[in-house]
Design an enzyme around this catalytic site. Structure first.
Site, PDB file in Angstrom:
ATOM      1  N   GLN A 163      -9.295  -5.811  -6.223  1.00 52.12           N
ATOM      2  CA  GLN A 163      -8.586  -4.549  -6.005  1.00 52.12           C
ATOM      3  C   GLN A 163      -9.570  -3.436  -5.655  1.00 52.12           C
ATOM      4  O   GLN A 163      -9.317  -2.630  -4.761  1.00 52.12           O
ATOM      5  CB  GLN A 163      -7.820  -4.157  -7.277  1.00 52.12           C
ATOM      6  N   PHE A 177       0.826  -1.207   0.000  1.00 49.98           N
ATOM      7  CA  PHE A 177       0.000   0.000   0.000  1.00 49.98           C
ATOM      8  C   PHE A 177       0.859   1.255   0.000  1.00 49.98           C
ATOM      9  O   PHE A 177       0.514   2.264   0.602  1.00 49.98           O
ATOM     10  CB  PHE A 177      -0.996  -0.024   1.171  1.00 49.98           C
ATOM     11  N   GLY A 211      -5.436  -0.099  -8.853  1.00 56.36           N
ATOM     12  CA  GLY A 211      -5.048  -0.453  -7.483  1.00 56.36           C
ATOM     13  C   GLY A 211      -5.401   0.587  -6.448  1.00 56.36           C
ATOM     14  O   GLY A 211      -5.510   0.279  -5.267  1.00 56.36           O
ATOM     15  N   GLU A 212      -5.545   1.822  -6.869  1.00 52.90           N
ATOM     16  CA  GLU A 212      -5.724   2.870  -5.875  1.00 52.90           C
ATOM     17  C   GLU A 212      -7.069   3.570  -5.943  1.00 52.90           C
ATOM     18  O   GLU A 212      -7.546   4.110  -4.952  1.00 52.90           O
ATOM     19  CB  GLU A 212      -4.575   3.878  -5.999  1.00 52.90           C
ATOM     20  N   GLY A 264      -4.913   2.217 -14.430  1.00 53.45           N
ATOM     21  CA  GLY A 264      -4.622   1.539 -13.170  1.00 53.45           C
ATOM     22  C   GLY A 264      -5.858   1.380 -12.307  1.00 53.45           C
ATOM     23  O   GLY A 264      -6.769   2.199 -12.351  1.00 53.45           O
ATOM     24  N   LEU A 322      -8.574  -6.022 -17.414  1.00 53.81           N
ATOM     25  CA  LEU A 322      -7.906  -7.168 -18.050  1.00 53.81           C
ATOM     26  C   LEU A 322      -8.137  -8.476 -17.323  1.00 53.81           C
ATOM     27  O   LEU A 322      -8.044  -9.538 -17.909  1.00 53.81           O
ATOM     28  CB  LEU A 322      -6.402  -6.884 -18.137  1.00 53.81           C
ATOM     29  N   GLY A 333      -0.107  -8.773  -4.270  1.00 56.04           N
ATOM     30  CA  GLY A 333      -1.492  -9.154  -3.998  1.00 56.04           C
ATOM     31  C   GLY A 333      -2.433  -8.582  -5.035  1.00 56.04           C
ATOM     32  O   GLY A 333      -3.634  -8.816  -5.007  1.00 56.04           O
ATOM     33  N   GLY A 344       1.489  -0.610 -12.375  1.00 57.72           N
ATOM     34  CA  GLY A 344       2.147  -1.886 -12.606  1.00 57.72           C
ATOM     35  C   GLY A 344       1.661  -2.581 -13.861  1.00 57.72           C
ATOM     36  O   GLY A 344       2.447  -2.904 -14.764  1.00 57.72           O
TER      37      GLY A 344
END
Ligand code: FES
Ligand code: FES
Lengths: 717, 194
Positions: A612, A252, A678-679, A676, A604, A479, A521
């Site tokens: 996520q 994180f 993840g956030e 992205g 994807l 993760g 990423g």
């Protein structure tokens, strides 16, 4: 029980496409690639490698807020059985220049803040090391310390840049004049305490030296980066350092930059000529692995009576440490979100004798969008315009700050879809009127955003004669599902079944790759994988007859693609909806429902994407309601340092969560068309919940987290 | 006294005479773990968690806090879930089951299957603890133990119909997941409980 059959999915109404998609995600047959290892306990994390002769190290944090170490009474401990070494500034290996001063460990007697590591005890067993570390007597010359608070502090200054390289200050038009003449004005100040990343795996490293080469198993978000930094600190060529981050128990952001464990374990291993293992104790993390800095955010919005914004100011006051400057870029999202011909977005920061802040999931966006989206809710109340409609009315044609066109902007679609799925229509806007017994109920909405970021990466792709494929790069799966999604990207580019693709990642010995951070990423690694696999597919097509025994290999690097300046403003967007109950007797807020709709380009891997999103939303719930951190002025350090006092959400806190997304085609991103994910899930959640709390109780509380003590005075009044 | 090792799983005894001025700070410990007996000499301060991780190479049980605050170290002792970081190995005299001992050879435990099927994990660091905790939790519920959210007067939650998401969430709240996989964890446990 039929564990292998897909879960039963109730038939969804034909027109409810998002819900049908949600069901489809759950049936996604392509399970997370490393799930098998993780559910059987065979996935090994950084401290779970024990080379022969491995010693255990335990660090010793400073107990004073500022000063110098004047004596380290190591002798007393070295006589004890099992104790091998006590490292401190007096005897630790000298390091090369640290680009990141938080890594200049045990180099000088200086104590910049409480919790800073001043010694490291190494022993044959963990028990001996821990006991010795507890007993190590250290003397200090203490100095006056300045713990803040930052608000109104004489040392506040305007930094050139905030985190992410964003200019500290941006101004357009004439904010003051436009605000003064606006028909409707909102002027509100929001605060939040520091927040702590607390990944479940504490930062850990196992290091050893062999023939002048260093190997480190490190809990990090990027093996290449850690390798480069260790090579610099220990002044050796990069090829003689190998960093492995194969399984990482979350980060994180706190493992995005190299952290003390990797440096300390390497130092001790060098000093003793034996392998050394070190896991930072949970209660020490708050001081040494970064955190989201506390912020005071003033938001002013001037609008016409229909809610169309003419003036927007977002002014952020925050803190950093004396060790290095880190400025939480909370005013930055206001440069992207809404129509605002007259705007000022600024940051002010003061360097205090406190721990150094750093990245925590969506730095800037998570914090800034809480304030901005709460202020938008205040504007909705002030103008009587529905909060969803208000945001739609303020959709800009181009990015307000840069003037660039958006490559895609899914916010309106997310708001509309979310409103429909949540059942927003017909909402009674009156606050404080839905009471059932002791409970008040309310609903709230907020927007989410996160920039599209990209870093250069390399990758190799190999086709073996037996029809299998191997993709290799130094990516990290913390993760997020990197193993899973990269296999999919490769399979698509090669036009082969994903099962034929193996992905090898998590080591700096693999082709150079950027860290898992900035939600970049998948885009960064994925593009390199796609490029390598596309080249490989061409080589295979051009090859006649069976492949040679050694197979075919293609390599790719995206330095050029990633370096290209885009003429577009590229961001992911989302909309979050929350329903809360507030207990008027206890002051407790319970989230009943949380629903997010996101527009993040092409998704994807449905299953890992959904995880996520809901993971981010869960962390956002903690930010809103439970995660409270107090900077103790007496010690200049955080009071809530463990998981018993710093309350991350637990299972009972998290209600039915729904994450949806819209299919977004954006040709201006990368070979996969992905942004992205993840956030963005943590962005906007806290505002949606806080806005729902206002709708429930009719009182605007502007200080996060919304713990019972903050609500109760208003409920009893 | 009869050797109860076969049933109780372990025994401990102190080496050396009582008149020694500095008693040996180590003990011989016999632990029964996942059906195997392990005899080892341990520092008396060694927790069950550190015994598993540092002495037996059973690293499936995770150390998240070492203070009983996160549940990552959850294992089954005598069939009950415990935080192994809070247990000294020398006191552990019942058989231990860790995540490594749940699967039946190559066949995953139904909860392990369900965690995979519902993607009830991300980084995986809390996962062994979640699964061990869930195994015991389902037994507790089946035995009719009420929880904080069980309505008074209900005849226990033994009936899987009564094991609502709310019950599961309450009963699983000793296991923190910072990745925020709770929604999927609840789905997985419900699926496995059916
Ligand atoms: S490690 Fe035992 S409860 Fe956290
Ligand atoms: S899966 Fe990462 S903490 Fe639960």
């Amino acid at each position: 029980m039929p564990t292998n059959s897909p879960p039963q999915v109730p038939a969804a109404p034909e027109e409810d496409t998002a819900e049908r998609r949600d069901a489809a995600d759950r049936r996604d047959p392509d399970a997370r690639r490393d799930a098998g290892q993780k559910v059987t306990g065979t996935a090994r994390y950084a401290a779970e490698h024990t080379p022969p002769g491995c010693l255990h190290a335990v660090p010793v944090p400073a107990t004073v807020a500022r000063g110098e170490v004047t004596a380290v009474h190591a002798d007393e401990l070295l006589r004890r059985p099992g104790v091998q070494a006590v490292l401190s500034h007096t005897n630790a290996p000298r390091l090369g220049e640290a680009e990141d001063p938080t890594l200049a460990l045990l180099q000088t007697a200086r104590v910049p803040h409480r919790g800073w590591y001043v010694a490291l005890v190494v022993a044959d067993t963990l028990e001996n090391a821990r006991a010795a570390a507890d007993d190590l007597r250290i003397e200090y010359a203490t100095e006056e310390h300045d713990p803040g608070p930052p608000a109104g502090h004489p040392g506040l200054y305007a930094p050139e840049e905030a985190n992410g390289g964003h200019p500290g200050l941006r101004e357009r038009g004439d904010f003051d004049a436009a605000f003064a003449t606006s028909a409707v004005r909102v002027d509100a100040t929001y605060t939040m305490t520091a927040q702590h990343n607390h990944p479940m795996e504490p930062h850990a490293a196992t290091a050893w030296w062999e023939d002048d080469a260093l190997t480190v198993y490190d809990s990090s978000q990027g093996a290449t980066k850690v390798r480069d930094v260790l090579a610099q600190l220990f002044q050796m060529p990069r090829h003689r350092v190998t960093v492995v981050s194969a399984y990482v128990g979350g980060g994180f952001g706190s493992k995005g930059t190299p952290r003390p464990q990797a440096v300390l374990a390497s130092m001790a291993a060098l000093h003793l000529g034996r392998p050394v293992k070190l896991a930072l104790p949970r209660r020490e993390l708050a001081a040494v692995v970064g955190h989201r800095a506390p912020t005071v955010q003033r938001v002013r919005i001037g609008a016409d009576s229909d809610g169309v914004i003419s003036a927007l100011a977002h002014e952020v006051v925050t803190q950093t440490s004396t060790v290095k400057e880190f400025v939480e870029q909370a005013a930055v999202p206001a440069r992207t979100m809404y129509t605002s011909p007259h705007s000022r977005t600024s940051h002010h920061v003061v360097a205090l004798d406190v721990p150094t802040p750093s990245w925590m999931r969506a730095p800037g966006e998570a914090s800034g969008m809480y304030a901005l989206e709460a202020a938008m809710d205040e504007l909705a109340v002030a103008t009587g315009v529905d909060p969803v409609e208000l945001r739609l009315r303020n959709e800009p044609d181009t990015e307000p700050d840069s003037g660039r066109p958006f490559s895609s902007r899914g916010l309106p679609e997310c708001l509309r879809q979310g409103a429909r799925l949540f059942g927003w229509e017909g909402r009674d806007p009156r606050p404080g009127v839905r009471r059932a017994g002791d409970r008040l109920t309310g609903t709230g909405v907020a927007a989410s955003t996160y920039p599209y970021l990209l870093s250069p990466s390399s990758a190799s792709a190999h086709a073996a004669p037996d029809g299998t494929h191997l993709v290799r790069l130094a990516a990290t799966d913390i993760g997020t599902g990197a193993r899973t999604v990269l296999a999919r990207i490769a399979a698509e580019a090669l036009d082969v079944p994903p099962a034929s693709v193996r992905v090898e990642l998590g080591s700096s010995a693999l082709p150079r790759a950027p860290l898992a951070g900035g939600s970049s990423g998948t885009s960064s690694w994925g593009w390199a994988v796609h490029k390598a696999c596309t080249a490989l597919a061409g080589m295979v097509r051009a090859h006649s007859g069976p492949l040679p025994p050694e197979g075919l290999t293609a390599r790719a690097d995206t330095a050029e693609e990633a370096g290209r300046e885009s003429p577009y403003a590229r961001h992911a967007f989302g909309a979050q909806f929350a329903e809360v109950d507030v207990d008027t007797v206890t002051g407790e807020v319970r989230v009943r429902r949380l629903l997010g709709v996101f527009a993040t380009g092409r998704v994807l891997s449905r299953r890992t994407a959904r995880s996520q999103f809901i993971g981010g939303m869960t962390m956002g719930l903690g930010m809103a309601l439970t995660e409270s951190s107090t900077l103790d002025p007496a010690f200049g350090d955080f009071a809530e340092r463990d998981l018993a006092s710093y309350h991350v959400p637990v299972c009972a806190d998290v209600p039915a969560l729904e994450a949806h997304w819209i299919d977004e085609e954006d040709p201006h991103l990368n070979a996969m068309g992905s942004k992205g994910i993840g956030e963005i899930g943590i962005v906007g959640t806290a505002a949606a919940i806080a806005n729902a709390v206002h709708h429930a109780v009719g009182v605007r509380l502007r200080d996060l987290p919304l713990t019972p003590d903050r609500l109760l005075p208003h409920l009893r009044a | 006294m009869d050797d109860a090792g076969a049933t109780s799983g372990s025994r401990t005894f102190r080496e050396g005479g009582t008149e020694e001025r500095h008693p040996d700070p180590t003990s011989f410990v016999s632990l029964r773990i996942n059906g195997n007996t392990h005899e080892l000499r341990l520092d008396n301060r060694t927790t069950l968690l550190d015994t598993l991780r540092e002495h037996l190479d059973l690293t499936g049980a995770k150390k998240g806090c070492d203070h009983g605050q996160c549940g990552a170290c959850t294992v089954l002792v005598g069939g009950r879930r415990i935080n192994s970081c809070l247990v000294l190995a020398v006191t552990c005299d019942e058989p231990v089951t860790t995540i490594e001992g749940l699967a039946d050879h190559d066949r995953l435990h139904p909860l392990q299957e369900a965690f995979v099927a519902r993607d009830a994990l991300q980084c995986g660091y809390c996962t062994p603890g979640q699964i061990c905790s869930a195994v015991a939790m389902l037994d507790e519920a089946a035995a009719g133990h009420p929880s904080h959210v069980t309505p008074p007067g209900r005849p226990g939650a033994g009936d899987p119909e009564l094991l609502t998401p709310e019950e599961i969430r309450e009963r699983m709240s000793g296991n923190i997941c910072r990745c925020g996989a709770y929604a999927n964890i609840v789905d997985a446990i419900q699926e496995a409980a059916r």
